[in-house]
Write a protein that holds these residues in place. Structure first.
Motif, mmCIF file in Angstrom:
data_model
loop_
_atom_site.group_PDB
_atom_site.id
_atom_site.type_symbol
_atom_site.label_atom_id
_atom_site.label_comp_id
_atom_site.label_asym_id
_atom_site.label_seq_id
_atom_site.Cartn_x
_atom_site.Cartn_y
_atom_site.Cartn_z
ATOM 1 N N ASP A 184 38.119 22.725 -5.464
ATOM 2 C CA ASP A 184 37.152 22.186 -4.509
ATOM 3 C C ASP A 184 35.726 22.322 -5.027
ATOM 4 O OD1 ASP A 184 38.711 21.150 -2.419
ATOM 5 O OD2 ASP A 184 39.066 23.143 -1.605
ATOM 6 N N ALA A 185 35.434 23.432 -5.702
ATOM 7 C CA ALA A 185 34.083 23.640 -6.237
ATOM 8 C C ALA A 185 33.738 22.577 -7.273
ATOM 9 C CB ALA A 185 33.974 25.039 -6.837
ATOM 10 N N ILE A 186 34.707 22.186 -8.090
ATOM 11 C CA ILE A 186 34.472 21.147 -9.109
ATOM 12 C C ILE A 186 34.330 19.779 -8.454
ATOM 13 C CG2 ILE A 186 35.483 19.956 -11.095
ATOM 14 C CD1 ILE A 186 36.820 22.644 -11.824
ATOM 15 N N LEU A 187 35.211 19.454 -7.522
ATOM 16 C CA LEU A 187 35.175 18.145 -6.868
ATOM 17 C C LEU A 187 33.925 17.976 -6.010
ATOM 18 C CD1 LEU A 187 38.915 17.759 -5.744
ATOM 19 C CD2 LEU A 187 37.787 16.717 -7.716
ATOM 20 N N ALA A 188 33.385 19.081 -5.500
ATOM 21 C CA ALA A 188 32.231 19.004 -4.610
ATOM 22 C C ALA A 188 30.967 18.518 -5.315
ATOM 23 C CB ALA A 188 31.970 20.373 -3.967
ATOM 24 N N SER A 189 30.958 18.555 -6.653
ATOM 25 C CA SER A 189 29.772 18.123 -7.392
ATOM 26 C C SER A 189 29.573 16.619 -7.342
ATOM 27 C CB SER A 189 29.873 18.573 -8.853
ATOM 28 O OG SER A 189 29.893 19.982 -8.952
ATOM 29 N N HIS A 190 30.630 15.869 -6.977
ATOM 30 C CA HIS A 190 30.547 14.409 -6.928
ATOM 31 C C HIS A 190 31.275 13.914 -5.680
ATOM 32 C CE1 HIS A 190 29.108 14.023 -11.123
ATOM 33 N NE2 HIS A 190 29.884 15.074 -11.348
ATOM 34 N N ALA A 191 30.776 12.855 -5.111
ATOM 35 C CA ALA A 191 31.432 12.256 -3.941
ATOM 36 C C ALA A 191 32.483 11.255 -4.413
ATOM 37 C CB ALA A 191 30.400 11.578 -3.052
ATOM 38 N N GLY A 208 5.184 12.918 -17.440
ATOM 39 C CA GLY A 208 5.294 13.846 -18.556
ATOM 40 C C GLY A 208 6.483 14.781 -18.460
ATOM 41 N N LEU A 209 7.527 14.333 -17.788
ATOM 42 C CA LEU A 209 8.729 15.153 -17.614
ATOM 43 C C LEU A 209 9.925 14.504 -18.313
ATOM 44 C CD1 LEU A 209 8.455 16.103 -13.823
ATOM 45 C CD2 LEU A 209 7.913 17.561 -15.787
ATOM 46 N N ILE A 210 10.700 15.300 -19.015
ATOM 47 C CA ILE A 210 11.961 14.855 -19.614
ATOM 48 C C ILE A 210 13.085 15.351 -18.711
ATOM 49 C CG2 ILE A 210 13.502 15.013 -21.600
ATOM 50 C CD1 ILE A 210 11.033 15.583 -23.321
ATOM 51 N N HIS A 211 13.907 14.440 -18.238
ATOM 52 C CA HIS A 211 14.999 14.793 -17.321
ATOM 53 C C HIS A 211 16.332 14.760 -18.069
ATOM 54 C CE1 HIS A 211 12.163 14.481 -14.024
ATOM 55 N NE2 HIS A 211 11.837 13.259 -14.430
ATOM 56 N N VAL A 212 17.092 15.832 -17.952
ATOM 57 C CA VAL A 212 18.408 15.935 -18.573
ATOM 58 C C VAL A 212 19.425 16.222 -17.470
ATOM 59 C CG1 VAL A 212 19.838 17.125 -20.259
ATOM 60 C CG2 VAL A 212 17.399 16.789 -20.712
ATOM 61 N N ASP A 213 20.429 15.360 -17.343
ATOM 62 C CA ASP A 213 21.445 15.516 -16.295
ATOM 63 C C ASP A 213 22.730 16.097 -16.869
ATOM 64 O OD1 ASP A 213 19.836 14.329 -14.282
ATOM 65 O OD2 ASP A 213 20.316 12.351 -15.088
ATOM 66 N N CYS A 214 23.342 17.003 -16.115
ATOM 67 C CA CYS A 214 24.682 17.494 -16.455
ATOM 68 C C CYS A 214 25.673 16.714 -15.601
ATOM 69 C CB CYS A 214 24.812 18.991 -16.177
ATOM 70 S SG CYS A 214 26.497 19.606 -16.438
ATOM 71 N N GLU A 215 26.509 15.907 -16.250
ATOM 72 C CA GLU A 215 27.473 15.091 -15.524
ATOM 73 C C GLU A 215 28.542 15.940 -14.842
ATOM 74 O OE1 GLU A 215 27.004 12.171 -14.893
ATOM 75 O OE2 GLU A 215 25.979 11.128 -16.508
ATOM 76 N N PHE A 216 28.822 17.112 -15.395
ATOM 77 C CA PHE A 216 29.879 17.947 -14.825
ATOM 78 C C PHE A 216 29.502 18.480 -13.446
ATOM 79 C CE2 PHE A 216 31.030 18.271 -19.345
ATOM 80 C CZ PHE A 216 32.391 18.037 -19.266
ATOM 81 N N CYS A 217 28.288 18.996 -13.306
ATOM 82 C CA CYS A 217 27.930 19.661 -12.047
ATOM 83 C C CYS A 217 26.815 18.956 -11.286
ATOM 84 C CB CYS A 217 27.544 21.113 -12.302
ATOM 85 S SG CYS A 217 26.060 21.315 -13.311
ATOM 86 N N SER A 218 26.351 17.796 -11.799
ATOM 87 C CA SER A 218 25.322 16.995 -11.131
ATOM 88 C C SER A 218 23.981 17.723 -11.017
ATOM 89 C CB SER A 218 25.787 16.570 -9.728
ATOM 90 O OG SER A 218 26.866 15.685 -9.817
ATOM 91 N N ARG A 219 23.713 18.640 -11.921
ATOM 92 C CA ARG A 219 22.409 19.305 -11.941
ATOM 93 C C ARG A 219 21.456 18.545 -12.870
ATOM 94 N NH1 ARG A 219 23.076 25.447 -13.455
ATOM 95 N NH2 ARG A 219 20.846 25.438 -12.952
#
Length: 291
Positions: free
Chosen positions: A22-29, A269-280
């Motif tokens: 559930d913790a893993i699935l909760a990162s994405h709808a 002036g911000l570089i954004h890096v996304d983690c696909e696994f946890c949506s952070r």
């Protein structure tokens, strides 16, 4: 939980996932069908990952495809920690049947399973076409083609509403006499002792695999209680474990030349890096990198 049946030259793994899933699935709808697919993939990853000899090792399962509703599925396991992600096309998924086949979900693609042995530095990868009616059948095909190990895999998952998801799985494999672990001497595909334990294992039902009142030890007992000896191995607790790290991300970006860093940044002036696994999302300021 791992187990062996010495007289039958067989080994097995039984896995059940609840809160960690559930913790893993909760990162994405995820839509229900995609959530169920990832749940099955994570269960398979746990079954495979638990065969690693050292907790520092890593098992990665990846399905990359084209022409289907899903074009990427990736899960990994290390030291009892797991993470997983599915990338899918909502429009293609909407056009698929309510219960699409494996081909209907993935189209044409392949299944890659990679074992990284951290202690020895060895890395082994097997790749097979993504075929069969389910991920369990695709995994059996992988073992048959890539490793020449007769195997049985069963996966099951159920959604319990507010109580969340629960998934379970069993993997049973035939090992030639005198073999330990993954170093094979040879494999005899017609071994009658393997056919015996395989026939017993096929009687397991999805309801039993996902029954929280039925422990893995109880499942092994139900299936193999008439065997002369069944050795139960150490049980491993499984948890969600995404390894994204703000400092590591910053260190990686800092290695790029200043002009490339500037090209990555937005108007603030911000570089954004996304983690696909946890949506952070990690936001790194160019000014901080310069300093």
């Amino acid at each position: 939980m791992g187990f062996t049946i010495p007289a039958r030259h067989a080994r097995g793994r039984i896995v059940r996932l609840g809160p960690a899933l559930d913790a893993i699935l909760a990162s994405h709808a995820y839509p229900p069908r995609i959530a169920r697919l990832l749940a099955e993939a994570l269960t398979l990853t746990a079954l495979l990952g638990s065969t690693l000899k050292h907790k520092e090792g890593q098992l990665t399962l990846q399905a990359q495809t084209e022409g289907g509703a899903v074009d990427l599925l990736v899960c990994d396991y290390r030291g009892g920690e797991m993470r997983g992600y599915v990338r899918h096309d909502p429009d293609r998924l909407a056009e698929a049947p309510v219960e699409p086949s494996l081909f209907g979900l993935f189209g044409k693609g392949y299944l890659a399973i990679t074992f990284d042995q951290a202690v020895t530095g060895e890395r082994y990868q097997g790749i097979v076409p993504l075929e069969g009616g389910s991920l369990a059948e695709a995994a059996e095909s992988y073992f048959s083609q890539s490793e020449q190990i007769p195997s049985l895999v069963r996966l099951a998952t159920v959604f319990r509403g507010d109580a969340g998801h629960i998934a379970g799985g069993i993997m049973l494999q035939h090992l030639p006499e005198g073999e330990e672990g993954r170093e094979r001497l040879h494999t005899r595909l017609d071994h009658p002792e393997w056919e015996h334990v395989r026939a017993l294992a096929t009687t397991i039902s999805p309801a039993e695999l996902t029954d929280e009142t039925l422990s893995p030890e109880a499942i092994a007992w139900r299936l193999f209680n008439e065997e002369a000896e069944v050795r139960v191995l150490e049980t491993t607790a499984i948890s969600r474990g995404c390894r994204c790290n703000p400092q590591h991300t910053r260190d990686v970006i800092a290695r790029f030349p200043a002009e490339e860093q500037a090209a990555m940044a937005d108007e603030h002036g911000l570089i954004h890096v996304d983690c696909e696994f946890c949506s952070r999302r990690f936001s790194i300021a160019l000014a901080d990198l310069a300093a």
